[in-house]
Structures are given as C-alpha cells and as structure tokens.
Design a protein around this motif. Sequence first.
Motif, PDB file in Angstrom:
ATOM      1  N   PRO A   1      -5.593  -8.331  -8.903  1.00 17.76           N
ATOM      2  CA  PRO A   1      -5.092  -6.960  -7.935  1.00 17.76           C
ATOM      3  C   PRO A   1      -4.514  -5.830  -7.996  1.00 17.76           C
ATOM      4  N   PHE A   2      -4.004  -6.513  -9.469  1.00 22.20           N
ATOM      5  CA  PHE A   2      -3.124  -5.317 -10.120  1.00 22.20           C
ATOM      6  C   PHE A   2      -2.885  -5.075 -11.401  1.00 22.20           C
TER       7      PHE A   2
ATOM      8  N   LYS B   1       6.125  -0.538  -6.363  1.00 22.53           N
ATOM      9  CA  LYS B   1       6.379  -1.684  -5.944  1.00 22.53           C
ATOM     10  C   LYS B   1       4.488  -1.700  -6.711  1.00 22.53           C
ATOM     11  N   LYS B   2       3.704  -2.747  -6.201  1.00 21.28           N
ATOM     12  CA  LYS B   2       2.413  -2.869  -6.659  1.00 21.28           C
ATOM     13  C   LYS B   2       1.743  -1.767  -7.122  1.00 21.28           C
ATOM     14  N   CYS B   3       1.868  -0.661  -7.120  1.00 24.71           N
ATOM     15  CA  CYS B   3       0.920   0.538  -7.542  1.00 24.71           C
ATOM     16  C   CYS B   3       1.442   0.878  -8.414  1.00 24.71           C
ATOM     17  N   HIS B   4       2.679   1.512  -8.550  1.00 24.07           N
ATOM     18  CA  HIS B   4       3.892   2.382 -10.424  1.00 24.07           C
ATOM     19  C   HIS B   4       3.665   1.004 -11.145  1.00 24.07           C
ATOM     20  N   ALA B   5       4.611  -0.368 -10.098  1.00 25.95           N
ATOM     21  CA  ALA B   5       4.837  -1.114 -11.140  1.00 25.95           C
ATOM     22  C   ALA B   5       3.805  -2.325 -11.844  1.00 25.95           C
TER      23      ALA B   5
ATOM     24  N   ASN C   1       0.575  -1.281   0.014  1.00 26.09           N
ATOM     25  CA  ASN C   1       0.227  -0.057  -0.178  1.00 26.09           C
ATOM     26  C   ASN C   1       0.848   1.302   0.264  1.00 26.09           C
ATOM     27  N   ALA C   2       2.139   1.035   0.555  1.00 21.40           N
ATOM     28  CA  ALA C   2       2.656   2.438   0.652  1.00 21.40           C
ATOM     29  C   ALA C   2       3.990   2.769   0.352  1.00 21.40           C
ATOM     30  N   LEU C   3       4.846   1.294  -0.524  1.00 14.45           N
ATOM     31  CA  LEU C   3       5.936   1.139  -1.088  1.00 14.45           C
ATOM     32  C   LEU C   3       5.203   1.354  -2.291  1.00 14.45           C
ATOM     33  N   LEU C   4       5.271   2.795  -2.541  1.00 10.93           N
ATOM     34  CA  LEU C   4       4.688   3.619  -4.576  1.00 10.93           C
ATOM     35  C   LEU C   4       4.778   2.761  -5.393  1.00 10.93           C
TER      36      LEU C   4
END
Length: 602
Positions: free
Chosen positions: A465-466, A224-228, A219-222
């Motif tokens: 989820p991604f 990783k899942k959010c950007h990449a 949720n917070a290391l953006l």
Amino acid sequence: MNAISHDVAKQPAVAPGSEGSKLAALNAWVAEVAALTKPDAIHWCDGSDAENAALIAQMQADGTLIKLNETTHPNSYLHRSHPDDVARVEHLTFVCTTKQDDAGPNNHWMAPADGHAKMDALFDGCMKGRTMYVIPYCMGPIDSPLSRCGVEITDSPYVVANMRIMTRMGAAPLARIEREGKFVRGLHSIGELDPERRFIMHFPEELTIKSFGSGYGGNALLGKKCHALRIASHQARSEGWLAEHMLILGLENPQGETHYIAAAFPSACGKTNLAMLIPPEGYRADGWKVWTVGDDICWMRPGADGRLYAINPEAGFFGVAPGTSAKSNPNALKSIQSNTIFTNVGVTADNQPWWEGLDDGQQPVTDWRGNAYDAAKGPAAHPNSRFTVSARQCPSYSPEAENAAGVPISAIVFGGRRPSLVPLVFEARDWTHGVLVGAAMGSETTAAATGAVGVMRRDPMAMKPFCGYNFADYFTHWLSFDQAGAKLPKIFHVNWFRKGDDGSFLWPGFGENLRVLEWMIQRVKGEAGSVETPIGHLPKDDEINLDGVELTDEARAKLFGFEREGWQAEFASIGDYLDEYGPRMPQALKDEQQRIAKALQN
Ligand code: GDP
Ligand code: PGA
Ligand code: MN
C-alpha cells in the motif's frame, strides 16, 4: 525576503496571515491554497504548548475530543471518528505519475492533470467557515542530513494535534525549510467525511500530496504513510537511499553490545510490539534489553563504512490499541498513561479508555461509536482503534533515535501473517535472495485498511500500500545496494502467526520473539550454524534457545520444518507474481526464483 512576502501579501486573492514564512515559494503556495479553499482564517502552527492547549480546548468545546479520567490518564483525550472513516482506503489512494508504468501495477494511477483537476474541484471552497492550519514539519531528527521536511495544510485541528505528536513540528522545521527551500507539499481537508468524496492522491514528481474526505491517521496525517513512505520511496530511489515500512530496534546483549535490526511487517502484523519487546524473565535477568528506535517507518542509506544507517522519521507512535496489555506490550501500555490521544476506543464507567485485550479487569460501558456497550453488537473498541503518543514517553525509547547519523543496521527482517507453510524463521543466502524473500512476502489482510480481513495477498516488503512507484523498479533499486565495499545487513524472514490444526497460534510470540532475534545476531556474528534448504538457512536443532517454552510436537514440526511440496506451489505462485510486472522485473530476481523453484524439484 521580506519584500517578497510583502508582494505575496499584496496579491488580491490572498487571505490575511498567508505571509507567515521567509520563503516566498511557501507563502505563495499557502496563498494559492487559501484562494482555492477559502478559509475564514489562516493559522501558522508554531508547535508551542500554548498553541496545543488552545486547540485542545477548542476541540473539547466542539466535541471533537472528550477528556478522559485525569487521575488515571492525565492530559489524555478520546476522539470518535465518523463510523465510515476508521482505516486507510487503499482503493481510493492514487499515485499520479506522468507515465502510468512508473506507478506500476501495484498502484492505482491517474494522470497528474486529471488528479489535480479532480482534487481541486473537491477542495474548491471546502474550508469556508473553517480555519486553515499550516503545519511545517520535519521527518527525522531536526539536524539530520537523512531527514526531510514538509508542510501540511489542513482544516482539521485533530490532525494538527496528532501531527504535533507524530512529527517534529512548528518553528524549528520551518527554519530548516526556509534554509533548504525544498519541502513536500501536503494539502488535506476532511471535506464532509463522505466516503463517496474521498481520495488520497500523490504526485511524487512534484513532491505533492492531496488528501480529501478522511480524518483517519494513514489518510490524513500526511507526514506518515503519504510523505514518509509513498513520496519518500520515490525520492529515495533517485537519491540512493531506502524509505521502508520497518520498525527499528536495538538489541543489547549481556556484554553490553547493541545490534540494530529493521523489520518490515504489514500493518497490524506486530511492528509496534516487536519494537517495544520486553525479554522473557531469564533473559532480563541476564541483562538482555530491547531499545525502541522506531515502530513503523525506517529511512536508511549507506554510510562511509559501507553499512546501512537508519533513522526513524517519526517522533511518535500511532499504534493499534486492541490487544495492547500489560502482558503483551507493557512498554506501549506505560507509554500511553498520559498525554495520549485515543481514537475509536471504548470507555469505562469512570471514563478510562478501554479495548478488547486490555485485560485490566475493567469493563466498558460505552463503545467506540458512543453507544451503550452491548457485546452482542460488536467490540467496544474498533479493531483498528489507535493511540497517538510521543515516542519520548516509551520506557524503552532509544537515546540513539535522536542521533543525526542514524544507527547501523545488522539485520533486516521480513514477515507477515502466514497461518500455514512458512516456518518461524529462515535466513536468506545473500542480498539477491533476500530481496526475493522480501519481494515474495505474503500476508493476510488486517483491519488497518478497509475491506475484507484475513485474505492472503502478496505484500512485498510490507510496501504494497505504500510504494510510490513501480515495484519492478523498487526491486531493482534494492538490488543496486549490493556493490563493492557495501557491508550489507543479513536478511531474514519470520512468521509469528503460524497456526496449528485447531486454528490457534503455535508460537507464543511477543517477548519470546527475542529468542529468534538472538539467533539472528548469532548468525550475523558467525556464531550459529544452520540447515541449508532451497528456501534458505533454517536454524539448526537446539540453536534457538527454547528453554522454558512449551511446544507441542505439532508446533515443533511446523515452526522448524521445511515442507517441500507446499514450497513448490508457493514458488510457482511467486513466479506468476513476478511475471505480472513483465519485462521491467529485474532478471536477477527472476533468475533467483527459477533457481529455487528448480532446487525444490530435486
Ligand atoms: P503493527 O501495526 O505492525 O505495528 O502491529 P502491532 O504491533 O500493533 O500488532 C498488531 C496485532 O498483532 C496486535 O493485535 C498484536 O497483539 C498482534 N501481535 C503482535 N505481535 C504478535 C506476536 O508475536 N504473536 C501474535 N500471535 N500476535 C502478535
Ligand atoms: P500501521 O499503519 O498499521 O502500519 O501502524 C497505520 C496506518 O494505517 O495509518
Ligand atoms: Mn504499528
């Protein structure tokens, strides 16, 4: 350039330090965020050792980090999160596209204006009394044309320390961002860690992420899942590449040839373990070796020769601790002996990190919440407790992971937790069938996300989820790679998690999975036969080397058998799933499902 940053600095609402780059657009955004969040100070991260040491000291002083045993685990720390903040929150994760259909039924959606309004209200004044950190980062080797950059703004020093391990962060990425002028904007605050005030929002059309109320990795290391994954998948679609939830490994045979394999398994379904596999004894003696390129994310695009070339956009591992032992994953265990941040694990009497399945003969005295350990009250380590460590510390880390051109992929593997029906391995007939195999993936849910564990759900290509856009469009994009001149990888499906009638795993897994990888590469080279069934090619008897593996008759039957009736029901359910996406679902995929459903009737 200087003149422009000077102008930014003169604007009234701008906090000191906001003119930290040569890029006006970046300075302006930092100033705008500072005006909204009202931090006491702004710190531009340079990624240096000195900066990291100062942050660690500060976090030790305020209790965010607890130093672990310096003799056994040099320079390693424990972080205990808020007990309500231990995993990704899929129900609070949104994709905000102008048109709802572009986000698809696979995502929670909000109109961009509503999403911004909701998030900006949460961010209003949230950094008062705190320092705002500006983290320039690069996903992928710093000099690779496949890499992409971003800037995360956060009020969490824990996030800064983790981003420094997980990405290339600081001065070099900032220089690339200044050169390119383009970057993903990620705004993060831990807020009050209140689950009622927690949202992870993505604005793919604006290359923007806003995340509030959680300090947990996904949720917070953006970067990783959010950007990449979420933002990058959207970007990849328009630029002709793929951003996937896949490990990348190099399989070296005794002749010294290395083939690269990318594999998509849902969270906590074995990516890190497979990426760091140590071959069984006999194979090791013969010279087999697995090289780790990446354990979670893979960006790939066709090269001039028509093959897919992949990079690992990450620089570290954010791995599941429980179950990691000298037996199950020695490479991971060796990686995390020093310079590691552990989150939500237990601690032994002499201050060493501890988790269920570590099996080192020691006992925990403190659980992940910091209470005296009491087996009756639950595990010592949270089931989703994690380690964060630089990939360079992994004994099997591939030198090719730093290759700007990426590595050529010979095989793509899909897989999940399937206690019944699905055999150990099968091969798709062609690319279209392979895309269907990926689209139809199912798996039991795990502790990597909040909510029930062990519930079967469709998780296409482990991207449920991604994927930052409509799955129907995503499958269309995958199908589009099948072009004249393309030399596409073969596609396989595996299931390490088939269970027997007594509920135990039928396949030994871990290092023994090498036997399955060996068969795949034989298939790629045209050196192994197969048995054709409606669901794809199964291995011929004895073509997977099982020397030294003890399997019961039940195990043999279930791991290598084809259960027609069960597959009929499965394909009916796959058909229903594809229909949920309506006319947007590519016809080629629906036709493929129909063809197989029909073949299963005969
Ligand atoms: P990731 O989140 O996809 O990287 O998954 P991990 O590699 O961290 O593994 C998650 C869990 O699955 C851990 O508890 C592992 O011990 C377990 N696991 C991994 N590989 C295998 C396997 O081949 N067989 C079995 N039975 N369990 C496995
Ligand atoms: P993973 O996910 O389980 O795929 O490693 C990490 C996360 O949830 O952030
Ligand atoms: Mn993992």
